[in-house]
Design a protein around this motif. Structure first.
Motif, PDB file in Angstrom:
ATOM      1  N   MET A  50       0.825  -1.220   0.000  1.00 63.73           N
ATOM      2  CA  MET A  50       0.000   0.000   0.000  1.00 63.73           C
ATOM      3  C   MET A  50       0.853   1.263   0.000  1.00 63.73           C
ATOM      4  O   MET A  50       0.332   2.361  -0.096  1.00 63.73           O
ATOM      5  CB  MET A  50      -0.928   0.014   1.214  1.00 63.73           C
ATOM      6  CG  MET A  50      -2.059  -0.966   1.119  1.00 63.73           C
ATOM      7  SD  MET A  50      -3.252  -0.782   2.469  1.00 63.73           S
ATOM      8  CE  MET A  50      -2.432  -1.631   3.796  1.00 63.73           C
ATOM      9  N   THR A  96      -4.685   6.925   2.399  1.00 67.00           N
ATOM     10  CA  THR A  96      -4.018   5.827   1.695  1.00 67.00           C
ATOM     11  C   THR A  96      -4.990   5.098   0.778  1.00 67.00           C
ATOM     12  O   THR A  96      -4.689   4.831  -0.383  1.00 67.00           O
ATOM     13  CB  THR A  96      -3.395   4.836   2.697  1.00 67.00           C
ATOM     14  OG1 THR A  96      -2.430   5.536   3.490  1.00 67.00           O
ATOM     15  CG2 THR A  96      -2.726   3.672   1.990  1.00 67.00           C
ATOM     16  N   ILE A  97      -6.162   4.805   1.284  1.00 67.84           N
ATOM     17  CA  ILE A  97      -7.150   4.062   0.495  1.00 67.84           C
ATOM     18  C   ILE A  97      -7.714   4.920  -0.635  1.00 67.84           C
ATOM     19  O   ILE A  97      -7.789   4.482  -1.784  1.00 67.84           O
ATOM     20  CB  ILE A  97      -8.277   3.537   1.398  1.00 67.84           C
ATOM     21  CG1 ILE A  97      -7.717   2.433   2.306  1.00 67.84           C
ATOM     22  CG2 ILE A  97      -9.451   3.019   0.573  1.00 67.84           C
ATOM     23  CD1 ILE A  97      -8.617   2.051   3.446  1.00 67.84           C
ATOM     24  N   SER A  98      -8.098   6.151  -0.307  1.00 65.75           N
ATOM     25  CA  SER A  98      -8.779   6.968  -1.305  1.00 65.75           C
ATOM     26  C   SER A  98      -7.827   7.548  -2.345  1.00 65.75           C
ATOM     27  O   SER A  98      -8.152   7.557  -3.530  1.00 65.75           O
ATOM     28  CB  SER A  98      -9.578   8.085  -0.639  1.00 65.75           C
ATOM     29  OG  SER A  98      -8.728   8.959   0.054  1.00 65.75           O
ATOM     30  N   THR A 100      -3.868   7.168  -2.440  1.00 66.05           N
ATOM     31  CA  THR A 100      -2.729   6.339  -2.843  1.00 66.05           C
ATOM     32  C   THR A 100      -3.180   5.102  -3.616  1.00 66.05           C
ATOM     33  O   THR A 100      -2.601   4.759  -4.648  1.00 66.05           O
ATOM     34  CB  THR A 100      -1.904   5.909  -1.609  1.00 66.05           C
ATOM     35  OG1 THR A 100      -1.534   7.086  -0.870  1.00 66.05           O
ATOM     36  CG2 THR A 100      -0.654   5.166  -2.004  1.00 66.05           C
ATOM     37  N   LEU A 101      -4.197   4.424  -3.121  1.00 63.19           N
ATOM     38  CA  LEU A 101      -4.700   3.232  -3.805  1.00 63.19           C
ATOM     39  C   LEU A 101      -5.725   3.573  -4.885  1.00 63.19           C
ATOM     40  O   LEU A 101      -6.164   2.704  -5.627  1.00 63.19           O
ATOM     41  CB  LEU A 101      -5.299   2.246  -2.805  1.00 63.19           C
ATOM     42  CG  LEU A 101      -4.335   1.696  -1.746  1.00 63.19           C
ATOM     43  CD1 LEU A 101      -5.050   0.738  -0.807  1.00 63.19           C
ATOM     44  CD2 LEU A 101      -3.138   1.015  -2.400  1.00 63.19           C
ATOM     45  N   GLY A 102      -6.140   4.854  -4.943  1.00 65.94           N
ATOM     46  CA  GLY A 102      -7.034   5.322  -5.992  1.00 65.94           C
ATOM     47  C   GLY A 102      -8.467   4.846  -5.899  1.00 65.94           C
ATOM     48  O   GLY A 102      -9.192   4.823  -6.888  1.00 65.94           O
ATOM     49  N   LYS A 103      -8.937   4.491  -4.698  1.00 64.03           N
ATOM     50  CA  LYS A 103     -10.300   3.983  -4.548  1.00 64.03           C
ATOM     51  C   LYS A 103     -11.321   5.072  -4.255  1.00 64.03           C
ATOM     52  O   LYS A 103     -12.515   4.794  -4.150  1.00 64.03           O
ATOM     53  CB  LYS A 103     -10.343   2.913  -3.455  1.00 64.03           C
ATOM     54  CG  LYS A 103      -9.539   1.684  -3.829  1.00 64.03           C
ATOM     55  CD  LYS A 103      -9.662   0.602  -2.809  1.00 64.03           C
ATOM     56  CE  LYS A 103      -8.870  -0.628  -3.253  1.00 64.03           C
ATOM     57  NZ  LYS A 103      -9.022  -1.741  -2.338  1.00 64.03           N
ATOM     58  N   GLY A 104     -10.863   6.308  -4.115  1.00 64.07           N
ATOM     59  CA  GLY A 104     -11.764   7.419  -3.872  1.00 64.07           C
ATOM     60  C   GLY A 104     -12.393   7.381  -2.489  1.00 64.07           C
ATOM     61  O   GLY A 104     -12.147   6.469  -1.699  1.00 64.07           O
ATOM     62  N   GLY A 107     -14.309   4.271  -1.416  1.00 65.58           N
ATOM     63  CA  GLY A 107     -13.481   3.153  -0.983  1.00 65.58           C
ATOM     64  C   GLY A 107     -13.011   3.284   0.449  1.00 65.58           C
ATOM     65  O   GLY A 107     -12.642   2.291   1.079  1.00 65.58           O
ATOM     66  N   ALA A 108     -13.022   4.502   0.956  1.00 66.51           N
ATOM     67  CA  ALA A 108     -12.547   4.755   2.324  1.00 66.51           C
ATOM     68  C   ALA A 108     -13.671   5.207   3.239  1.00 66.51           C
ATOM     69  O   ALA A 108     -13.441   5.905   4.219  1.00 66.51           O
ATOM     70  CB  ALA A 108     -11.440   5.808   2.288  1.00 66.51           C
ATOM     71  N   ARG A 109     -14.886   4.782   2.960  1.00 66.86           N
ATOM     72  CA  ARG A 109     -16.023   5.284   3.754  1.00 66.86           C
ATOM     73  C   ARG A 109     -15.960   4.828   5.210  1.00 66.86           C
ATOM     74  O   ARG A 109     -16.280   5.606   6.099  1.00 66.86           O
ATOM     75  CB  ARG A 109     -17.345   4.933   3.102  1.00 66.86           C
ATOM     76  CG  ARG A 109     -17.616   3.480   2.903  1.00 66.86           C
ATOM     77  CD  ARG A 109     -18.901   3.269   2.069  1.00 66.86           C
ATOM     78  NE  ARG A 109     -19.091   1.888   1.761  1.00 66.86           N
ATOM     79  CZ  ARG A 109     -18.597   1.275   0.678  1.00 66.86           C
ATOM     80  NH1 ARG A 109     -17.883   1.969  -0.178  1.00 66.86           N
ATOM     81  NH2 ARG A 109     -18.815   0.003   0.472  1.00 66.86           N
TER      82      ARG A 109
END
Length: 139
Positions: A50, A96-98, A100-104, A107-109
């Motif tokens: 990650m 990191t989730i939204s 760096t990992l590009g999940k927006g 994805g980090a709710r």
């Protein structure tokens, strides 16, 4: 105030206490999983993938904070301090989730919601059913 607001207002501390206990148990379970199910080498590897800074240090640190801090939150000790610490941890996790990992943000709710919950605990304390209050009253 309407009657419902007046009736529910007397349970405000109980509600915060339930929030603290549930969140503490969630963290405790997460830390337990990192230590005893996934094992630390897998956690470190995951943190490394990650792109989290110093995964050999941060992986075990986060697992330990979740296991120990979750336990302390569940019983109601050091709630304000832990709320502040975990707010910062979950800002990093959400970023990191939204980003760096590009999940927006979607994805980090969960991590975003935890930031808010921990900020509420940091600013309001542990509510009802907490050992810290019992210890202070007994002293």
């Amino acid at each position: 105030m309407d009657r419902l607001s007046i009736a529910l207002d007397q349970y405000k501390n109980f509600g915060i206490g339930l929030l603290r206990i549930a969140t503490g148990l969630l963290l405790l379970q997460s830390g337990y999983t990192k230590f005893f199910v996934w094992k630390l080498p897998a956690v470190i590897n995951s943190f490394e993938k990650m792109g989290i800074f110093l995964p050999q240090l941060s992986g075990p640190l986060v697992a330990g904070m979740e296991l120990g801090g979750g336990t302390l939150l569940a019983i109601g000790l050091f709630t304000r301090y832990l709320g502040l610490i975990f707010s910062v941890q979950f800002v990093v996790a959400a970023y990191t989730i939204s980003v760096t990992l590009g999940k927006g943000l979607a994805g980090a709710r969960l991590e975003t919601m935890l930031v808010v919950i921990f900020f509420v605990l940091a600013t309001n304390g542990g509510g009802a059913l907490n050992l810290g209050t019992l210890l202070r009253k007994g002293a």
